[in-house]
Scaffold this motif. Structure first.
Motif, PDB file in Angstrom:
ATOM      1  N   CYS A   1      -7.187   3.528  -0.287  1.00 19.44           N
ATOM      2  CA  CYS A   1      -7.540   4.333  -1.450  1.00 19.44           C
ATOM      3  C   CYS A   1      -6.365   5.210  -1.827  1.00 19.44           C
ATOM      4  CB  CYS A   1      -8.741   5.239  -1.147  1.00 19.44           C
ATOM      5  SG  CYS A   1     -10.288   4.384  -0.892  1.00 19.44           S
TER       6      CYS A   1
ATOM      7  N   ALA B   1       0.804  -1.228   0.000  1.00 15.75           N
ATOM      8  CA  ALA B   1       0.000   0.000   0.000  1.00 15.75           C
ATOM      9  C   ALA B   1       0.832   1.271   0.000  1.00 15.75           C
ATOM     10  CB  ALA B   1      -0.936  -0.018   1.204  1.00 15.75           C
TER      11      ALA B   1
ATOM     12  N   VAL C   1      -8.083  -0.681  -6.007  1.00 14.09           N
ATOM     13  CA  VAL C   1      -7.741   0.609  -5.396  1.00 14.09           C
ATOM     14  C   VAL C   1      -8.613   1.679  -6.026  1.00 14.09           C
ATOM     15  CG1 VAL C   1      -5.944   2.338  -5.086  1.00 14.09           C
ATOM     16  CG2 VAL C   1      -5.378  -0.087  -4.980  1.00 14.09           C
TER      17      VAL C   1
ATOM     18  N   LEU D   1      -0.731   5.011  -0.511  1.00 12.99           N
ATOM     19  CA  LEU D   1      -2.174   4.955  -0.311  1.00 12.99           C
ATOM     20  C   LEU D   1      -2.509   5.352   1.119  1.00 12.99           C
ATOM     21  CD1 LEU D   1      -2.964   1.583  -2.092  1.00 12.99           C
ATOM     22  CD2 LEU D   1      -2.949   3.880  -3.059  1.00 12.99           C
TER      23      LEU D   1
END
Length: 73
Positions: free
Chosen positions: A24, A7, A66, A10
């Motif tokens: 996200c 990640a 994502v 993010l």
């Protein structure tokens, strides 16, 4: 089975209190912990908030797509 991805870059977000953390992309936004945002999903727009800033998710692993955060709420 979806592949596990790191990640980096993010933010960790929640859509319900005490719900699972999703990841996200902040896109061009500079988001910090506690910021509320709107993201587009398959079921329409959803309101969420940041629980983990981008520098706190380094090395975290997750499964799934994502989404890119559209705007601040």
């Amino acid at each position: 089975m979806a592949s596990t991805t790191v990640a980096d870059g993010l933010v960790g977000v929640r859509f319900v209190e005490a719900g699972p953390i999703s990841y996200c992309s902040p896109g061009t936004l500079s988001l910090g912990t506690g910021d509320y945002f709107v993201v587009r999903t398959d079921r329409g727009e959803r309101l969420g908030w940041v629980v983990l800033a981008a520098d706190q998710t380094l090395g975290a692993h997750f499964d799934g797509p994502v989404r890119v955060i559209d705007r601040l709420a």
